[in-house]
Design a protein around this motif. Structure first.
Motif, PDB file in Angstrom:
ATOM      1  N   HIS A   1       1.660  13.501   0.236  1.00 52.95           N
ATOM      2  CA  HIS A   1       2.458  14.664   0.631  1.00 52.95           C
ATOM      3  C   HIS A   1       3.410  15.030  -0.500  1.00 52.95           C
ATOM      4  N   VAL A   2       3.439  16.296  -0.891  1.00 53.87           N
ATOM      5  CA  VAL A   2       4.351  16.765  -1.929  1.00 53.87           C
ATOM      6  C   VAL A   2       5.473  17.537  -1.247  1.00 53.87           C
ATOM      7  N   PRO A   3       6.726  17.067  -1.380  1.00 55.75           N
ATOM      8  CA  PRO A   3       7.832  17.755  -0.709  1.00 55.75           C
ATOM      9  C   PRO A   3       8.136  19.102  -1.365  1.00 55.75           C
ATOM     10  N   ALA A   4       8.833  19.964  -0.636  1.00 56.34           N
ATOM     11  CA  ALA A   4       9.190  21.270  -1.156  1.00 56.34           C
ATOM     12  C   ALA A   4      10.214  21.143  -2.276  1.00 56.34           C
ATOM     13  N   TYR A   5      11.068  20.131  -2.247  1.00 56.49           N
ATOM     14  CA  TYR A   5      12.056  19.890  -3.288  1.00 56.49           C
ATOM     15  C   TYR A   5      11.748  18.554  -3.942  1.00 56.49           C
ATOM     16  N   LEU A   6      11.706  18.537  -5.256  1.00 55.58           N
ATOM     17  CA  LEU A   6      11.416  17.304  -5.973  1.00 55.58           C
ATOM     18  C   LEU A   6      12.716  16.728  -6.528  1.00 55.58           C
ATOM     19  N   PRO A   7      13.053  15.495  -6.210  1.00 52.89           N
ATOM     20  CA  PRO A   7      14.310  14.923  -6.672  1.00 52.89           C
ATOM     21  C   PRO A   7      14.260  14.506  -8.136  1.00 52.89           C
ATOM     22  N   GLY A   8      15.437  14.396  -8.753  1.00 51.69           N
ATOM     23  CA  GLY A   8      15.546  13.893 -10.117  1.00 51.69           C
ATOM     24  C   GLY A   8      14.915  14.807 -11.145  1.00 51.69           C
ATOM     25  N   SER A   9      14.386  14.207 -12.211  1.00 39.48           N
ATOM     26  CA  SER A   9      13.816  15.005 -13.291  1.00 39.48           C
ATOM     27  C   SER A   9      12.552  15.732 -12.861  1.00 39.48           C
ATOM     28  N   SER A  10      11.961  15.348 -11.726  1.00 38.37           N
ATOM     29  CA  SER A  10      10.769  16.028 -11.247  1.00 38.37           C
ATOM     30  C   SER A  10      11.045  17.485 -10.899  1.00 38.37           C
ATOM     31  N   SER A  11      12.306  17.814 -10.607  1.00 32.36           N
ATOM     32  CA  SER A  11      12.636  19.198 -10.282  1.00 32.36           C
ATOM     33  C   SER A  11      12.508  20.109 -11.501  1.00 32.36           C
ATOM     34  N   LEU A  12      12.390  19.551 -12.684  1.00 32.80           N
ATOM     35  CA  LEU A  12      12.180  20.360 -13.889  1.00 32.80           C
ATOM     36  C   LEU A  12      10.804  21.016 -13.898  1.00 32.80           C
ATOM     37  N   VAL A  13       9.907  20.581 -13.017  1.00 31.01           N
ATOM     38  CA  VAL A  13       8.577  21.179 -12.930  1.00 31.01           C
ATOM     39  C   VAL A  13       8.700  22.676 -12.678  1.00 31.01           C
ATOM     40  N   GLU A  14       9.685  23.064 -11.874  1.00 31.12           N
ATOM     41  CA  GLU A  14       9.880  24.468 -11.537  1.00 31.12           C
ATOM     42  C   GLU A  14      10.271  25.306 -12.748  1.00 31.12           C
ATOM     43  N   GLU A  15      10.835  24.675 -13.781  1.00 33.65           N
ATOM     44  CA  GLU A  15      11.310  25.409 -14.955  1.00 33.65           C
ATOM     45  C   GLU A  15      10.287  25.437 -16.096  1.00 33.65           C
ATOM     46  N   LEU A  16       9.160  24.734 -15.951  1.00 39.73           N
ATOM     47  CA  LEU A  16       8.165  24.699 -17.023  1.00 39.73           C
ATOM     48  C   LEU A  16       7.687  26.097 -17.382  1.00 39.73           C
ATOM     49  N   GLU A  17       7.464  26.322 -18.666  1.00 40.36           N
ATOM     50  CA  GLU A  17       6.965  27.594 -19.211  1.00 40.36           C
ATOM     51  C   GLU A  17       7.912  28.759 -18.947  1.00 40.36           C
ATOM     52  N   SER A  18       9.195  28.484 -18.718  1.00 39.97           N
ATOM     53  CA  SER A  18      10.163  29.569 -18.556  1.00 39.97           C
ATOM     54  C   SER A  18      11.269  29.406 -19.598  1.00 39.97           C
ATOM     55  N   ARG A  19      11.969  30.494 -19.859  1.00 39.09           N
ATOM     56  CA  ARG A  19      13.050  30.497 -20.847  1.00 39.09           C
ATOM     57  C   ARG A  19      14.298  29.906 -20.199  1.00 39.09           C
ATOM     58  N   VAL A  20      14.848  28.873 -20.827  1.00 45.20           N
ATOM     59  CA  VAL A  20      15.992  28.164 -20.256  1.00 45.20           C
ATOM     60  C   VAL A  20      17.140  28.088 -21.259  1.00 45.20           C
ATOM     61  N   LEU A  21      18.334  27.930 -20.717  1.00 47.83           N
ATOM     62  CA  LEU A  21      19.531  27.651 -21.503  1.00 47.83           C
ATOM     63  C   LEU A  21      19.934  26.224 -21.193  1.00 47.83           C
ATOM     64  N   VAL A  22      20.137  25.415 -22.232  1.00 50.20           N
ATOM     65  CA  VAL A  22      20.522  24.016 -22.057  1.00 50.20           C
ATOM     66  C   VAL A  22      21.889  23.825 -22.713  1.00 50.20           C
ATOM     67  N   VAL A  23      22.852  23.325 -21.945  1.00 51.67           N
ATOM     68  CA  VAL A  23      24.167  23.015 -22.482  1.00 51.67           C
ATOM     69  C   VAL A  23      24.206  21.516 -22.734  1.00 51.67           C
ATOM     70  N   LEU A  24      24.571  21.132 -23.963  1.00 49.82           N
ATOM     71  CA  LEU A  24      24.575  19.718 -24.352  1.00 49.82           C
ATOM     72  C   LEU A  24      25.988  19.146 -24.285  1.00 49.82           C
ATOM     73  N   ARG A  25      26.077  17.823 -24.310  1.00 50.07           N
ATOM     74  CA  ARG A  25      27.373  17.140 -24.225  1.00 50.07           C
ATOM     75  C   ARG A  25      28.291  17.464 -25.382  1.00 50.07           C
ATOM     76  N   ASP A  26      27.728  17.758 -26.552  1.00 47.87           N
ATOM     77  CA  ASP A  26      28.569  18.075 -27.707  1.00 47.87           C
ATOM     78  C   ASP A  26      29.010  19.543 -27.723  1.00 47.87           C
ATOM     79  N   GLY A  27      28.670  20.301 -26.672  1.00 45.87           N
ATOM     80  CA  GLY A  27      29.130  21.677 -26.555  1.00 45.87           C
ATOM     81  C   GLY A  27      28.152  22.725 -27.056  1.00 45.87           C
ATOM     82  N   ARG A  28      27.048  22.298 -27.642  1.00 45.23           N
ATOM     83  CA  ARG A  28      26.069  23.275 -28.130  1.00 45.23           C
ATOM     84  C   ARG A  28      25.290  23.870 -26.973  1.00 45.23           C
ATOM     85  N   HIS A  29      24.826  25.118 -27.180  1.00 44.04           N
ATOM     86  CA  HIS A  29      23.975  25.814 -26.214  1.00 44.04           C
ATOM     87  C   HIS A  29      22.627  26.050 -26.881  1.00 44.04           C
TER      88      HIS A  29
END
Length: 183
Positions: free
Chosen positions: A64-92
């Motif tokens: 069974h595959v749940p509608a919401y994937l916990p942890g890093s598995s939720s990144l599946v929804e963002e694959l092949e899309s344009r994303v903004l990532v904010v890093l700990r050192d303040g870079r975007h």
């Protein structure tokens, strides 16, 4: 009593994974290695109608595959899309998310570092510094989200952005607490 126990379990009617119990070779539906024979659904194998094994620790059917994937598995929804990532050192970083792993390490394609400045007039400027294919370590990620059109922001060249920042720095009042507060 095992027949009674199977009747009490919820039936899952989907294309989910079946365990090997009650199946003969290659899912033929025969008695196999003991257990009860599996019902034939006319498709000749897996994913049919019939009892499904339930994970004892969670109560969720196997496969069974749940509608919401916990942890890093939720990144599946963002694959092949344009994303903004904010890093700990303040870079975007802006790029297309191509891949990730269980530690949230990710690969960004067509990546660029985005520098953003909001002027005192309320206009937001940004400049992108191209990086190409870029790998980001998962533990340095603070925030990740999809981005679309750059609404409300004006793109400028990096030199022009740095010039705007420098011009506004000159107008700021600077305090030297070691000298200014002495009597």
């Amino acid at each position: 009593t095992s027949g009674q126990r199977q009747q009490q379990r919820p039936q899952y009617r989907g294309g989910g994974r079946q365990t090997g119990r009650g199946q003969g070779p290659r899912g033929s539906g025969g008695p196999g290695r003991g257990g009860t024979p599996r019902q034939q659904d006319g498709r000749g194998g897996r994913g049919g109608v019939g009892p499904v094994s339930i994970a004892p620790s969670t109560g969720i059917p196997f496969g069974h595959v749940p509608a919401y994937l916990p942890g890093s598995s939720s990144l599946v929804e963002e694959l092949e899309s344009r994303v903004l990532v904010v890093l700990r050192d303040g870079r975007h970083l802006v790029g297309i998310l191509r891949s990730f792993d269980q530690y949230s390490n990710m690969v960004l394609d067509e990546a660029s570092e985005r520098r953003i400045h909001r002027s005192k007039a309320g206009v937001t400027y940004f400049a992108d510094i191209p990086l190409g294919l870029y790998m980001v370590r998962g533990d340095s990620v603070v925030l990740l989200g999809q981005i679309g059109a750059d609404d409300g922001m004006e793109q400028v060249e990096l030199e022009e952005l740095e010039e705007k920042i420098a011009n506004e720095k000159e107008d700021e009042l600077e305090w030297d607490f070691d000298k200014d507060l002495l009597a």
